[in-house]
Design a protein around this motif. Structure first.
Motif, short mmCIF file in Angstrom:
data_model
loop_
_atom_site.label_atom_id
_atom_site.label_comp_id
_atom_site.label_asym_id
_atom_site.label_seq_id
_atom_site.Cartn_x
_atom_site.Cartn_y
_atom_site.Cartn_z
N ALA A 147 3.74 14.14 -9.50
CA ALA A 147 4.74 15.16 -9.20
C ALA A 147 5.83 15.28 -10.27
O ALA A 147 6.24 16.39 -10.62
CB ALA A 147 5.38 14.88 -7.85
N ILE A 148 6.30 14.19 -10.81
CA ILE A 148 7.43 14.24 -11.75
C ILE A 148 7.06 14.99 -13.03
O ILE A 148 7.82 15.88 -13.45
CB ILE A 148 7.99 12.84 -12.01
N PRO A 149 5.95 14.70 -13.71
CA PRO A 149 5.62 15.49 -14.91
C PRO A 149 5.42 16.97 -14.60
O PRO A 149 5.82 17.84 -15.39
CB PRO A 149 4.33 14.86 -15.41
N SER A 150 4.84 17.28 -13.47
CA SER A 150 4.65 18.68 -13.10
C SER A 150 6.00 19.37 -12.89
O SER A 150 6.21 20.50 -13.34
CB SER A 150 3.82 18.76 -11.82
N TYR A 151 6.92 18.70 -12.26
CA TYR A 151 8.26 19.23 -12.04
C TYR A 151 8.97 19.45 -13.37
O TYR A 151 9.59 20.49 -13.60
CB TYR A 151 9.06 18.28 -11.15
N LEU A 152 8.89 18.50 -14.29
CA LEU A 152 9.54 18.63 -15.59
C LEU A 152 8.94 19.78 -16.40
O LEU A 152 9.67 20.50 -17.08
CB LEU A 152 9.45 17.31 -16.37
N ILE A 182 0.84 -1.20 0.00
CA ILE A 182 0.00 0.00 0.00
C ILE A 182 0.88 1.25 0.00
O ILE A 182 0.62 2.21 -0.74
CB ILE A 182 -0.98 -0.02 1.18
N THR A 183 1.93 1.23 0.78
CA THR A 183 2.87 2.35 0.83
C THR A 183 3.53 2.56 -0.53
O THR A 183 3.65 3.70 -1.00
CB THR A 183 3.93 2.12 1.91
N VAL A 184 3.96 1.48 -1.17
CA VAL A 184 4.60 1.58 -2.49
C VAL A 184 3.62 2.15 -3.52
O VAL A 184 3.99 2.99 -4.34
CB VAL A 184 5.15 0.20 -2.93
N VAL A 185 2.38 1.72 -3.49
CA VAL A 185 1.38 2.23 -4.43
C VAL A 185 1.14 3.72 -4.21
O VAL A 185 1.05 4.49 -5.18
CB VAL A 185 0.07 1.41 -4.31
N ILE A 186 1.05 4.14 -2.97
CA ILE A 186 0.83 5.57 -2.68
C ILE A 186 2.01 6.40 -3.19
O ILE A 186 1.82 7.45 -3.81
CB ILE A 186 0.59 5.79 -1.17
N ILE A 187 3.22 5.94 -2.96
CA ILE A 187 4.40 6.66 -3.44
C ILE A 187 4.42 6.71 -4.96
O ILE A 187 4.75 7.73 -5.56
CB ILE A 187 5.69 6.02 -2.87
N ALA A 188 4.04 5.61 -5.62
CA ALA A 188 4.00 5.59 -7.08
C ALA A 188 2.98 6.58 -7.64
O ALA A 188 3.25 7.26 -8.63
CB ALA A 188 3.70 4.18 -7.57
#
Length: 141
Positions: A36-41, A24-30
């Motif tokens: 976040a990554i596309p927004s940052y780029l 569940i933690t891994v899915v939330i981070i994913a």
């Protein structure tokens, strides 16, 4: 608690996480990373566009100062490379200057390189009149 030399269920303590909790933690981070990554780029690409616009304005200012001194724009080969290829944007944009045949006009063009990966915004041009011509609208300020 020990009864007759055996451990009872109440005396065994659990430590750590179960596999379900970890997944569940891994899915939330994913999910957060996917947002976040596309927004940052996109933010980084926008900052590169702002940098190239500032560089184009510096180059235009140089050309205008040369024009005020001699009533002609300098030849493209006489323009310092620090103005046509600034170190902060040279890997993201290519700046080219074309001087008119009568040396009374110029056009500065900023073209994104493959490192910028900015296919939706395209190129930006700036001429001696201060007119900016983006190939697409909405990207360039």
């Amino acid at each position: 608690m020990i009864l007759g030399g055996k451990f009872t269920i109440s005396s065994v303590k659990q430590y750590g996480f179960t596999l379900i909790e970890l997944m569940i933690t891994v899915v939330i981070i994913a999910i957060l990373a996917a947002i976040a990554i596309p927004s940052y780029l996109n933010h980084i690409r926008a900052s590169h566009r702002t940098d190239v616009q500032a560089s184009m304005m510096n180059l235009a200012q140089y050309l205008e100062s040369q024009y005020n001194a001699s009533f002609n724009y300098p030849a493209s080969t006489d323009i310092p490379t620090s103005l046509t290829a600034p170190s902060n944007i040279s890997s993201y944009y290519t700046i080219t200057v074309s001087i008119g045949t009568t040396e009374q006009t110029y056009t500065i063009t900023a073209t994104p390189t493959s490192n910028q990966n900015d296919t939706q915004c395209g190129t930006l041009t700036l001429n001696e009149k201060g007119a900016k011509t983006p190939t697409t609208t909405g990207c360039w300020k």
